[in-house]
Design a protein around this motif. Structure first.
Motif, short mmCIF file in Angstrom:
data_model
loop_
_atom_site.label_atom_id
_atom_site.label_comp_id
_atom_site.label_asym_id
_atom_site.label_seq_id
_atom_site.Cartn_x
_atom_site.Cartn_y
_atom_site.Cartn_z
N THR A 108 2.05 -10.81 -6.16
CA THR A 108 2.30 -10.91 -4.72
C THR A 108 1.65 -9.76 -3.96
N ALA A 109 0.77 -9.01 -4.65
CA ALA A 109 -0.02 -7.93 -4.03
C ALA A 109 0.84 -6.82 -3.45
N VAL A 110 1.98 -6.56 -4.09
CA VAL A 110 2.80 -5.41 -3.68
C VAL A 110 2.31 -4.19 -4.43
N GLU A 111 1.78 -3.21 -3.72
CA GLU A 111 1.30 -1.97 -4.33
C GLU A 111 2.50 -1.09 -4.65
N SER A 112 2.68 -0.76 -5.92
CA SER A 112 3.87 -0.03 -6.33
C SER A 112 3.48 1.24 -7.08
N ASP A 113 3.86 2.38 -6.51
CA ASP A 113 3.70 3.63 -7.24
C ASP A 113 5.04 4.31 -7.49
N SER A 114 6.10 3.74 -6.89
CA SER A 114 7.45 4.24 -7.13
C SER A 114 8.41 3.05 -7.14
N LEU A 115 9.48 3.19 -7.90
CA LEU A 115 10.37 2.06 -8.15
C LEU A 115 11.82 2.51 -8.12
N LEU A 116 12.63 1.80 -7.34
CA LEU A 116 14.07 1.99 -7.37
C LEU A 116 14.64 0.97 -8.34
N LEU A 117 15.17 1.43 -9.45
CA LEU A 117 15.66 0.56 -10.52
C LEU A 117 17.17 0.48 -10.42
N ILE A 118 17.69 -0.71 -10.09
CA ILE A 118 19.12 -0.88 -9.79
C ILE A 118 19.78 -1.64 -10.94
N SER A 119 20.85 -1.06 -11.48
CA SER A 119 21.51 -1.62 -12.65
C SER A 119 23.02 -1.45 -12.53
N LYS A 120 23.73 -1.89 -13.56
CA LYS A 120 25.15 -1.55 -13.69
C LYS A 120 25.27 -0.04 -13.88
#
Length: 230
Positions: A128-140
């Motif tokens: 989907t052409a989202v440029e990602s260099d940082s990620l918020l990883l959401i979990s339990k």
């Protein structure tokens, strides 16, 4: 009671000693990375039995911490009855009810483990052409450390920040409704933190001696229903 969490058979509950609660709190605190949520290029919501992941994602989206989230997860034996259309689909529906716009949500409906959650979500973002260099990883809450270690293995170039529903152990236990099950899950996730690097699933994490000792005491006390199958 938290939405999307099974109500246990109260007849199966056991009395848990204060010493075991103390050990459980040590594991609970260890499992959380203590990251301060900050703006990231994108987010991934890891599928599970717990709609709290989607609720937290909605809160963080409204706080302006990411423009797009991938909810990832198909069905598993523990969630198929609860989320018949798949974890990611139900997460999306929940987030929409909480005001997250549809254009900010991507769905990855096939992953069946944490490594696939991250790898498949990365492909969705790329497609989907989202440029990602940082990620918020959401979990339990008790899955933060394992999710972090897995992401660092599967997607090593991304700058990852972990987040989860801001609950203390006592509050989480009340929400789930089964004290032993929660401690079993804490023990099971720590076993995975220890063992998965040997299998190539995650990077190694330091397990302090006092955490390992608490883990061994809980194992010997029978908190073992969430251990890896031999």
């Amino acid at each position: 009671m938290k939405e999307g969490v099974p109500v246990p058979d109260r007849a199966e509950r056991v009395v848990i000693a204060d010493e075991q609660w103390n050990d459980a709190r040590l594991l609970w605190n260890y499992h959380q990375m203590g990251h301060r949520p900050r703006p990231c290029s994108a987010a991934i919501g890891l599928g599970s039995h717990d709609l709290g992941v989607a609720t937290t994602a909605a809160d963080l989206y409204r706080a302006g911490l990411f423009p797009v989230i991938v909810f990832s997860g198909g069905n598993s034996p523990t969630t198929a009855a609860r989320f018949p259309r798949g974890e990611a689909v139900h997460y999306r529906e929940h987030a929409l009810k909480l005001g997250v716009p549809g254009e900010a949500i991507l769905v990855e409906p096939k992953a069946s483990n944490t490594g696939q959650n991250i790898a498949f979500s990365r492909e969705v973002l790329r497609e989907t052409a989202v440029e990602s260099d940082s990620l918020l990883l959401i979990s339990k809450p008790y899955m933060e450390r394992r999710a972090y270690a897995t992401c660092r293995k599967v997607w090593p170039e991304i700058n990852v920040v972990c987040a989860s529903e801001p609950l203390e152990l006592d509050d989480y236990v009340k929400a789930i409704g089964d004290e032993k099950l929660v401690i079993d899950m804490l023990v099971g996730d720590l076993q995975r933190v220890i063992e998965y690097p040997k299998l190539g699933y995650s990077i190694e994490q330091e397990v302090p001696e006092h955490i390992h000792a608490a883990y061994q005491r809980l194992l010997h006390a029978g908190f073992d229903s969430r251990l890896l199958k031999p």
